[in-house]
Every structure is written in C-alpha cells, then in structure tokens.
Design a protein around this motif. Structure first.
Motif, PDB file in Angstrom:
ATOM      1  N   LEU A   5       0.826  -1.188   0.000  1.00 22.27           N
ATOM      2  CA  LEU A   5       0.000   0.000   0.000  1.00 22.27           C
ATOM      3  C   LEU A   5       0.866   1.246   0.000  1.00 22.27           C
ATOM      4  O   LEU A   5       1.952   1.253   0.566  1.00 22.27           O
ATOM      5  CB  LEU A   5      -0.899   0.006   1.243  1.00 22.27           C
ATOM      6  CG  LEU A   5      -1.807  -1.219   1.394  1.00 22.27           C
ATOM      7  CD1 LEU A   5      -2.563  -1.125   2.714  1.00 22.27           C
ATOM      8  CD2 LEU A   5      -2.766  -1.304   0.242  1.00 22.27           C
ATOM      9  N   PRO A   6       0.381   2.327  -0.615  1.00 21.43           N
ATOM     10  CA  PRO A   6       1.155   3.568  -0.616  1.00 21.43           C
ATOM     11  C   PRO A   6       1.147   4.216   0.757  1.00 21.43           C
ATOM     12  O   PRO A   6       0.178   4.124   1.505  1.00 21.43           O
ATOM     13  CB  PRO A   6       0.404   4.438  -1.641  1.00 21.43           C
ATOM     14  CG  PRO A   6      -1.010   3.933  -1.587  1.00 21.43           C
ATOM     15  CD  PRO A   6      -0.895   2.453  -1.331  1.00 21.43           C
ATOM     16  N   CYS A   7       2.246   4.869   1.104  1.00 16.94           N
ATOM     17  CA  CYS A   7       2.331   5.572   2.383  1.00 16.94           C
ATOM     18  C   CYS A   7       1.854   7.006   2.191  1.00 16.94           C
ATOM     19  O   CYS A   7       2.656   7.924   2.052  1.00 16.94           O
ATOM     20  CB  CYS A   7       3.768   5.536   2.913  1.00 16.94           C
ATOM     21  SG  CYS A   7       4.354   3.888   3.311  1.00 16.94           S
ATOM     22  N   PHE A   8       0.511   7.204   2.164  1.00 16.96           N
ATOM     23  CA  PHE A   8       0.018   8.555   1.924  1.00 16.96           C
ATOM     24  C   PHE A   8      -0.671   9.146   3.145  1.00 16.96           C
ATOM     25  O   PHE A   8      -1.419  10.102   3.058  1.00 16.96           O
ATOM     26  CB  PHE A   8      -0.955   8.573   0.739  1.00 16.96           C
ATOM     27  CG  PHE A   8      -2.075   7.570   0.824  1.00 16.96           C
ATOM     28  CD1 PHE A   8      -1.957   6.373   0.138  1.00 16.96           C
ATOM     29  CD2 PHE A   8      -3.215   7.814   1.573  1.00 16.96           C
ATOM     30  CE1 PHE A   8      -2.978   5.442   0.204  1.00 16.96           C
ATOM     31  CE2 PHE A   8      -4.220   6.868   1.647  1.00 16.96           C
ATOM     32  CZ  PHE A   8      -4.123   5.684   0.956  1.00 16.96           C
ATOM     33  N   SER A  17       9.757  13.128  10.302  1.00  9.39           N
ATOM     34  CA  SER A  17      10.292  11.774  10.180  1.00  9.39           C
ATOM     35  C   SER A  17      11.581  11.609  10.961  1.00  9.39           C
ATOM     36  O   SER A  17      12.503  12.408  10.848  1.00  9.39           O
ATOM     37  CB  SER A  17      10.572  11.456   8.698  1.00  9.39           C
ATOM     38  OG  SER A  17      11.284  10.263   8.580  1.00  9.39           O
ATOM     39  N   GLN A  18      11.644  10.541  11.769  1.00  7.86           N
ATOM     40  CA  GLN A  18      12.869  10.253  12.490  1.00  7.86           C
ATOM     41  C   GLN A  18      13.954   9.760  11.542  1.00  7.86           C
ATOM     42  O   GLN A  18      15.129   9.738  11.886  1.00  7.86           O
ATOM     43  CB  GLN A  18      12.608   9.200  13.576  1.00  7.86           C
ATOM     44  CG  GLN A  18      11.627   9.658  14.651  1.00  7.86           C
ATOM     45  CD  GLN A  18      12.234  10.709  15.551  1.00  7.86           C
ATOM     46  OE1 GLN A  18      13.417  11.000  15.463  1.00  7.86           O
ATOM     47  NE2 GLN A  18      11.434  11.280  16.429  1.00  7.86           N
ATOM     48  N   VAL A  19      13.562   9.335  10.331  1.00  7.59           N
ATOM     49  CA  VAL A  19      14.553   8.939   9.341  1.00  7.59           C
ATOM     50  C   VAL A  19      15.307  10.169   8.855  1.00  7.59           C
ATOM     51  O   VAL A  19      16.517  10.176   8.701  1.00  7.59           O
ATOM     52  CB  VAL A  19      13.878   8.235   8.149  1.00  7.59           C
ATOM     53  CG1 VAL A  19      14.923   7.834   7.120  1.00  7.59           C
ATOM     54  CG2 VAL A  19      13.090   7.018   8.607  1.00  7.59           C
ATOM     55  N   GLY A  62       1.876  -4.624   4.404  1.00  6.81           N
ATOM     56  CA  GLY A  62       2.893  -4.003   3.562  1.00  6.81           C
ATOM     57  C   GLY A  62       2.836  -2.497   3.494  1.00  6.81           C
ATOM     58  O   GLY A  62       3.444  -1.888   2.612  1.00  6.81           O
ATOM     59  N   VAL A  63       2.106  -1.870   4.417  1.00  4.13           N
ATOM     60  CA  VAL A  63       1.986  -0.413   4.400  1.00  4.13           C
ATOM     61  C   VAL A  63       3.344   0.268   4.543  1.00  4.13           C
ATOM     62  O   VAL A  63       3.594   1.317   3.947  1.00  4.13           O
ATOM     63  CB  VAL A  63       1.032   0.061   5.529  1.00  4.13           C
ATOM     64  CG1 VAL A  63       1.097   1.570   5.712  1.00  4.13           C
ATOM     65  CG2 VAL A  63      -0.394  -0.369   5.218  1.00  4.13           C
ATOM     66  N   PHE A  64       4.242  -0.330   5.317  1.00  8.40           N
ATOM     67  CA  PHE A  64       5.542   0.283   5.565  1.00  8.40           C
ATOM     68  C   PHE A  64       6.599  -0.164   4.555  1.00  8.40           C
ATOM     69  O   PHE A  64       7.779   0.134   4.724  1.00  8.40           O
ATOM     70  CB  PHE A  64       6.037  -0.069   6.979  1.00  8.40           C
ATOM     71  CG  PHE A  64       5.067   0.281   8.067  1.00  8.40           C
ATOM     72  CD1 PHE A  64       4.438   1.520   8.089  1.00  8.40           C
ATOM     73  CD2 PHE A  64       4.771  -0.630   9.068  1.00  8.40           C
ATOM     74  CE1 PHE A  64       3.537   1.846   9.092  1.00  8.40           C
ATOM     75  CE2 PHE A  64       3.873  -0.314  10.084  1.00  8.40           C
ATOM     76  CZ  PHE A  64       3.253   0.929  10.100  1.00  8.40           C
ATOM     77  N   GLY A  65       6.198  -0.890   3.534  1.00  8.22           N
ATOM     78  CA  GLY A  65       7.154  -1.393   2.553  1.00  8.22           C
ATOM     79  C   GLY A  65       7.513  -2.845   2.835  1.00  8.22           C
ATOM     80  O   GLY A  65       6.764  -3.575   3.486  1.00  8.22           O
ATOM     81  N   SER A 276       8.449   3.372  13.202  1.00  7.61           N
ATOM     82  CA  SER A 276       9.339   4.477  13.528  1.00  7.61           C
ATOM     83  C   SER A 276      10.005   5.024  12.269  1.00  7.61           C
ATOM     84  O   SER A 276      10.056   6.242  12.055  1.00  7.61           O
ATOM     85  CB  SER A 276      10.408   4.011  14.523  1.00  7.61           C
ATOM     86  OG  SER A 276      11.410   5.000  14.709  1.00  7.61           O
ATOM     87  N   ARG A 277      10.504   4.134  11.422  1.00  6.22           N
ATOM     88  CA  ARG A 277      11.165   4.570  10.187  1.00  6.22           C
ATOM     89  C   ARG A 277      10.204   5.327   9.269  1.00  6.22           C
ATOM     90  O   ARG A 277      10.631   6.138   8.447  1.00  6.22           O
ATOM     91  CB  ARG A 277      11.739   3.355   9.443  1.00  6.22           C
ATOM     92  CG  ARG A 277      12.937   2.698  10.107  1.00  6.22           C
ATOM     93  CD  ARG A 277      14.214   3.503   9.906  1.00  6.22           C
ATOM     94  NE  ARG A 277      14.623   3.554   8.530  1.00  6.22           N
ATOM     95  CZ  ARG A 277      15.506   2.740   7.965  1.00  6.22           C
ATOM     96  NH1 ARG A 277      16.072   1.787   8.688  1.00  6.22           N
ATOM     97  NH2 ARG A 277      15.826   2.868   6.699  1.00  6.22           N
ATOM     98  N   SER A 278       8.893   5.062   9.410  1.00  4.51           N
ATOM     99  CA  SER A 278       7.889   5.734   8.579  1.00  4.51           C
ATOM    100  C   SER A 278       7.407   7.044   9.177  1.00  4.51           C
ATOM    101  O   SER A 278       6.554   7.718   8.595  1.00  4.51           O
ATOM    102  CB  SER A 278       6.683   4.811   8.352  1.00  4.51           C
ATOM    103  OG  SER A 278       7.062   3.655   7.637  1.00  4.51           O
ATOM    104  N   GLY A 279       7.935   7.424  10.345  1.00  3.75           N
ATOM    105  CA  GLY A 279       7.577   8.704  10.942  1.00  3.75           C
ATOM    106  C   GLY A 279       6.396   8.657  11.875  1.00  3.75           C
ATOM    107  O   GLY A 279       5.747   9.683  12.101  1.00  3.75           O
TER     108      GLY A 279
END
Length: 298
Positions: A5-8, A17-19, A62-65, A276-279
């Motif tokens: 799914l796209p991260c929108f 974002s912590q990234v 799969g939302v986060f990749g 976390s990686r996704s913010g």
C-alpha cells in the motif's frame, strides 16, 4: 491480498520523520515538544495494545514497505551453513544499519573466497585470514574488534558444539530461557551476542528464519530495544523519554504490557521498527488506509 500500500498518511502535529532527523532526542520533534504532545491515546495498556494491533496489521499488509531486510543465499535451509549464516552476523549488528550488515553477509557468502567464515571450524583456524575475509565486503565494519567477536564465537561453537548452533540449543533443552542463561553467563565465549539486545536479536532472527529450529518459549525472547523501538515506546507511552535509555527497562515494560495478549514481545519488533522509520503515522490513519484499500479492492 492487500499487496503493498502507498504511504500517503500524514504525520501528527509537530512530528517529523525520524529517518530525516536521526539525531533528535528519542520520541521528540525538537527541544520544545513534550512527550504528551506526541503521545497517542492515554498511555494505558488497553490503548497501547489497540495501537500495537493497528501497527501490526499495517505491517503485515505491507503499508511500511518490505517486511524483511535480511537477505540471504539460496542454499539448503536445513544446513549448518544456513544456521551459522543466521547466527554469526547477529553478533556484530551494532553501530550500523541492519540492511547493510545483511547485504555484506550475503556478498561475503556468495564469494567463494570469503564464504569459509560461515564455517565455524574454518573461521576459527586462522584469525588473520578470517579478519581479511570479513573486511572484503565490510561485513566487519570495525575490522579488528568485530573480527575478534566473530573469531571467538566461531571458536566456541567449533570447539564445544561441533560448529553448529543447533547443538548449542539442543544441549540446553531447546529452551529459550536456558539458552539465554548459558550464553549471557559466558560472555568471554560469546562476546557482544551475550548482551541482552543482541542475544534476543539472535534468538528472534534464528526462530524466524531457521526451519524446525526447535526453540521452546518464544515468549521469552524480548522485544529488541534498538533506537527505533525505543522511540516507538516513548511515542506510545510505554516508557518516558528519560526511561528509554534503559534497554532492560524498555524490554520489561513491553513484557508486562503484552502479558496475556497472545503477542510475543519479539513479534512487535519489526512492526515498531518500520513504524518508527515511517515517521509514526497515527494508528487510526493506518486503519483508515487499510479500509480504503479494502474498499477500493472490492
């Protein structure tokens, strides 16, 4: 199947974002943001579990990749090579990106000239050759120190367990608690991997990737409190920012939160890490994203 799914979704107010901001204090946007401003819900066990369920569902969908960043060779998954592949690198997975470690491990294994380091007897035969092989693809990011770690653990496994992690596990009744007790009390034989974070990380990786691993007591593998899990723990209200530096406290708090939930602590590591990686998208938005996907797929 939902597919990727796209991260929108959007981030909560005052959260970047912590990234993109890797040096921020744990769980904070800047020095003026308080923990209460980014806390999702009231920090109660019920609220935390509700958020965890949403985050896990999003992760599974799969939302986060991609769900896994551990890459591995196409070899017999019941071989000792496979078991060592998912043991030795775990001991040097610190102060680096995990993706880089596993990519280096794969390249080292696929090169016929360096593959021998995954055979404990061969790796323990000559420190200089092992150090050189571990340096080719930077599997040992800190050549002297991490080659020593690899060499020592390979020597321990070769001399005491016929070079096979499976025998180490079997010799301790395949009990997670017994294996943890033995390894953690023999730090000179198992440098670094005997510490609480890497020991639980190894057992989690081993139980995830090694078929018929035989490990009993998965619930005794704690969450692995790396920087991303610690940040997620603060945002969810499991610990405060000040408490998050205490690795064992973070793990114990998660054990108490999850007790009786049917969720093993180690099974929240990957979802929290990617959240976390996704913010830190809001759990409610994650569920809305999943619902939109289901609706569009009908």
């Amino acid at each position: 199947a939902l597919g990727i799914l796209p991260c929108f979704f959007t981030r909560p107010p005052n959260m970047r974002s912590q990234v993109d901001q890797p040096h921020l204090p744990l769980g904070f946007d800047d020095s003026t943001t308080s923990c209460s401003e980014i806390l999702y819900g009231d920090g109660s066990p019920e609220q935390i579990l509700s958020a965890v369920h949403s985050i896990r569902k999003a992760y599974e969908a799969g939302v986060f990749g991609d769900r896994d960043h551990e890459v591995y060779p196409n070899i017999d998954r019941r071989s000792v090579w496979w078991r060592c592949y998912f043991t030795l690198p775990c001991a040097i997975n610190y102060q680096r990106k995990s993706e880089g470690l596993w990519l280096a491990a794969l390249r080292t294994y696929e090169d016929c000239d360096t593959r021998f380091v995954f055979d404990c007897a061969s790796a323990a035969a000559d420190f200089s050759k092992t150090k050189e092989a571990l340096s080719v693809y930077r599997l040992a990011a800190f050549p002297e120190r991490q080659s020593n770690i690899w060499f020592t653990i390979a020597s321990t496994l070769a001399e005491r367990f016929d070079g096979d992690p499976e025998l180490l596990i079997e010799n301790h009744d395949s009990s997670v608690a017994s294996v943890k007790s033995f390894v953690s009390s023999n730090k000179k034989l198992f440098p670094y991997i005997s510490g609480p974070k890497l020991l639980n990380y190894w057992l989690y990786i081993y139980a995830t990737f090694v078929p018929d691993h035989g490990l009993l007591g998965r619930e005794d593998i704690s969450v692995i409190p790396d920087v991303h899990v610690k940040r997620a723990s603060v945002v969810l209200g499991v610990v405060t920012s000040g408490e998050s530096s205490n690795t064992e406290l973070v793990a114990d708090c998660w054990r108490r939160v999850l007790e009786g939930s049917g969720i093993a602590p180690c099974d929240i590591h990957a979802p929290l890490w990617r959240w976390s990686r996704s913010g830190f998208p809001h759990p409610d938005e994650l569920m809305a994203t999943l619902e939109r996907s289901r609706t569009s797929g009908d």
